[in-house]
Design an enzyme around this catalytic site. Structure first.
Site, short mmCIF file in Angstrom:
data_model
loop_
_atom_site.label_atom_id
_atom_site.label_comp_id
_atom_site.label_asym_id
_atom_site.label_seq_id
_atom_site.Cartn_x
_atom_site.Cartn_y
_atom_site.Cartn_z
N LYS A 14 0.81 -1.21 0.00
CA LYS A 14 0.00 0.00 0.00
C LYS A 14 0.86 1.28 0.00
O LYS A 14 0.58 2.21 -0.76
CB LYS A 14 -0.92 -0.02 1.23
CG LYS A 14 -1.87 1.14 1.33
CD LYS A 14 -3.01 0.83 2.29
CE LYS A 14 -2.54 0.56 3.71
NZ LYS A 14 -2.26 1.78 4.47
N ARG A 91 -11.43 3.52 9.16
CA ARG A 91 -11.22 2.18 9.71
C ARG A 91 -12.53 1.52 10.14
O ARG A 91 -12.57 0.32 10.37
CB ARG A 91 -10.30 2.25 10.94
CG ARG A 91 -8.84 2.43 10.59
CD ARG A 91 -8.00 2.31 11.85
NE ARG A 91 -6.72 2.97 11.67
CZ ARG A 91 -5.66 2.42 11.10
NH1 ARG A 91 -5.74 1.18 10.64
NH2 ARG A 91 -4.55 3.09 10.97
N ARG A 127 12.34 -9.83 3.32
CA ARG A 127 12.65 -8.40 3.34
C ARG A 127 13.77 -8.11 4.34
O ARG A 127 13.79 -8.64 5.45
CB ARG A 127 11.38 -7.63 3.74
CG ARG A 127 11.46 -6.17 3.49
CD ARG A 127 10.09 -5.56 3.51
NE ARG A 127 9.50 -5.61 4.85
CZ ARG A 127 8.33 -5.02 5.15
NH1 ARG A 127 7.65 -4.39 4.23
NH2 ARG A 127 7.86 -5.10 6.37
N ARG A 171 -1.20 -10.69 11.44
CA ARG A 171 -1.44 -9.29 11.08
C ARG A 171 -2.40 -9.19 9.89
O ARG A 171 -3.28 -8.33 9.85
CB ARG A 171 -0.11 -8.59 10.77
CG ARG A 171 0.52 -7.96 12.01
CD ARG A 171 2.01 -7.75 11.86
NE ARG A 171 2.38 -6.93 10.72
CZ ARG A 171 3.56 -6.99 10.09
NH1 ARG A 171 4.47 -7.83 10.50
NH2 ARG A 171 3.82 -6.19 9.09
#
Ligand SMILES: [Zn+2]
Length: 213
Positions: A14, A91, A127, A171
């Site tokens: 995002k 949200r 990552r 998550r």
């Protein structure tokens, strides 16, 4: 004025895509989290109020977030921009309804949906972050020139502590559960565009470009 509301679970890319929209289309990114932190840091009237609320361990009320958001939307750089991108807001459904009351000429919601979770888990686990300058590399598709060393500052590269498989999956799951009612809200309004976020940054960018057209 156009408004793009961007949704994406951790690992959906995002942030990268929001940066691209800013650069390519002259949109301004608005993160309510950043705005709130800036108010607190500047010790404005509302900032001090928010600080007290957060210190009491309570959630910042919607009306306060909206107030901060409205203030930002009235600033010159936003007024003159082609549009703005909402990042991290709304949200909840009431927040979405409140945002809808701030009228714009054109509105769309884009959901970078992780269709293949395994791909994203692998992407996040490979990552590497420079502990010195924060640059991000990826063992799979963007490796540093020298293993374990930052290309920019030669600092040591590390995997983020919370980038382990279990945490990542959790998550993503939590994000989905929390965001679903808001996604549904925009779907019902016919404003939702879904993009599969399992592809490469370029793939996602291309699909995003088609949606923006
Ligand atoms: Zn570095």
């Amino acid at each position: 004025m156009k408004r793009v509301i961007l949704f994406g679970a951790p690992g959906a890319g995002k942030g990268t895509q929001a940066d691209m929209l800013e650069e390519k289309y002259g949109y301004k990114k608005i993160s309510t989290g950043d705005l709130i932190r800036a108010e607190v840091a500047a010790k404005t009237h509302v900032g001090l109020e928010v600080k007290a609320i957060m210190e009491a361990g309570e959630l910042v009320p919607d009306k306060t977030i909206i107030e901060i958001l409205k203030k930002r939307l009235n600033q010159n750089d936003i007024v003159r921009a082609n549009g703005y991108i909402m990042d991290g807001f709304p949200r909840t459904r009431p927040q979405a309804e409140e945002l809808s009351r701030m009228e714009v000429d054109h509105e769309m919601a884009i959901y970078l949906n992780i269709v293949d979770e395994d791909v994203v888990v692998k992407r996040l686990m490979s990552r590497l972050t420079c502990s010195n300058c924060g640059a991000i590399f990826n063992v799979e598709n963007n490796p540093p020139q020298k293993a374990g060393q930052c290309d920019f500052c030669a600092g040591p590269l590390r995997q983020r502590a919370d980038d382990n498989e279990e945490t990542i999956r959790k998550r993503i799951r939590v994000y989905r559960q929390q965001t679903q009612p808001v996604i549904d809200y925009y779907r019902e309004k016919g404003l939702l565009h879904e993009i599969d976020a399992s592809g490469s940054v370029e793939d996602i960018g291309e699909k995003l470009g088609q949606v923006m057209r």
